[in-house]
Design an enzyme around this catalytic site. Structure first.
Site, PDB file in Angstrom:
ATOM      1  N   GLY A 148      33.792  42.379  39.157  1.00  0.00           N
ATOM      2  CA  GLY A 148      34.609  43.168  38.764  1.00  0.00           C
ATOM      3  C   GLY A 148      36.308  43.389  39.160  1.00  0.00           C
ATOM      4  O   GLY A 148      36.713  44.377  38.714  1.00  0.00           O
ATOM      5  N   CYS A 149      36.606  42.401  39.785  1.00  0.00           N
ATOM      6  CA  CYS A 149      37.996  41.985  40.106  1.00  0.00           C
ATOM      7  C   CYS A 149      38.817  41.304  39.217  1.00  0.00           C
ATOM      8  O   CYS A 149      38.320  40.321  38.898  1.00  0.00           O
ATOM      9  CB  CYS A 149      38.048  41.850  41.552  1.00  0.00           C
ATOM     10  SG  CYS A 149      37.633  43.010  42.901  1.00  0.00           S
ATOM     11  N   GLN A 150      40.089  41.454  39.009  1.00  0.00           N
ATOM     12  CA  GLN A 150      40.902  40.683  38.112  1.00  0.00           C
ATOM     13  C   GLN A 150      41.144  39.383  38.956  1.00  0.00           C
ATOM     14  O   GLN A 150      41.221  38.372  38.289  1.00  0.00           O
ATOM     15  CB  GLN A 150      42.177  41.297  38.032  1.00  0.00           C
ATOM     16  CG  GLN A 150      43.248  40.734  36.929  1.00  0.00           C
ATOM     17  CD  GLN A 150      44.557  41.267  36.887  1.00  0.00           C
ATOM     18  OE1 GLN A 150      44.808  42.587  37.498  1.00  0.00           O
ATOM     19  NE2 GLN A 150      45.271  41.220  35.813  1.00  0.00           N
TER      20      GLN A 150
END
Length: 237
Positions: A148-150
């Protein structure tokens, strides 16, 4: 007029007057130019000035005095004013106590909350990124990948002999790596019991939430949650 090299013939000015005028204009510009970052963006001098200003601000923010006095206000340094003592926000002081922060995280939250603008917060995060202990490539596995990290983010945790947790982390983005470093330095050396008590609300109290994009905010919370989950797993084992 002759002493200045001007000719008095009507409608004619000598080269000496033109040269004098150009020199005078150059001196005026030099006199009116304010030293600092405004006139030297992107130059080595600007970077040095920016880093020096940031170092002063963070040093002032970390200078704790008695509770009755508060902290040195970094905003005064940023404006080139004499140092003055300013009370930390009562809300902030209460909030840091209620968020279960480790001593290192609490210090960092207070520091960042006193930094006057977003650019300086970015500079401090980049400084943290450069100081982060290198992570072994063998630890950059799917299991250690933060979802869920860019950006791509890795976090690994190990339980030490004294019962505390040590973290390693890395990212392919320098700014995100700075956020990883903030958590690594804030949570390493603490027990699993202390780590799981940390509330993600501290990102707002620090002022970083308004400096980051929503996706980076969410990624930061995902990093913290993964680090807490790893601490819980180590405790269970």
């Amino acid at each position: 007029h002759r002493s200045r090299g001007w000719r008095t013939k009507k409608g004619h000015v000598s080269r000496s007057k033109g040269k004098h005028t150009a020199q005078r204009a150059q001196k005026d510009r030099a006199h009116n130019t304010k030293p600092g970052l405004e006139g030297a963006q992107g130059t080595p001098q600007a970077n040095m000035l920016r880093q020096a200003r940031l170092a002063l601000i963070m040093a002032a923010a970390s200078l704790a005095v008695s509770p009755s006095l508060g902290f040195v206000s970094p905003a005064s340094i940023g404006r080139g004013l004499p140092l003055r003592i300013a009370r930390p926000s009562a809300v902030l002081m209460q909030a840091t106590e209620e968020m279960g922060l480790t001593p290192e995280l609490e210090k960092n939250v207070r520091q960042f909350s006193m930094v006057p603008d977003a650019k300086l917060r970015y500079q401090q995060l980049l400084f943290y990124a450069n100081k982060l202990e290198p992570m072994d490539d063998a630890l950059k596995t799917e299991e250690n990948t933060v979802k869920g990290c860019q950006s791509t983010v890795f976090v690994h945790a190990e339980l030490q002999d004294d019962g505390t947790v040590k973290y390693w982390g890395d990212s392919d983005s320098q700014l995100t790596k700075g956020l990883v470093a903030l958590l690594v330095r804030g949570l390493s050396g603490e027990t699993p019991e202390s780590i799981v008590k940390v509330s993600p609300e501290f990102i707002k109290a620090s002022g970083l939430a308004v400096s980051l994009t929503p996706s980076r905010n969410n990624g930061f919370i995902n990093m913290l949650n993964m680090m807490k989950n790893k601490a819980n797993a180590l405790k269970a084992n």
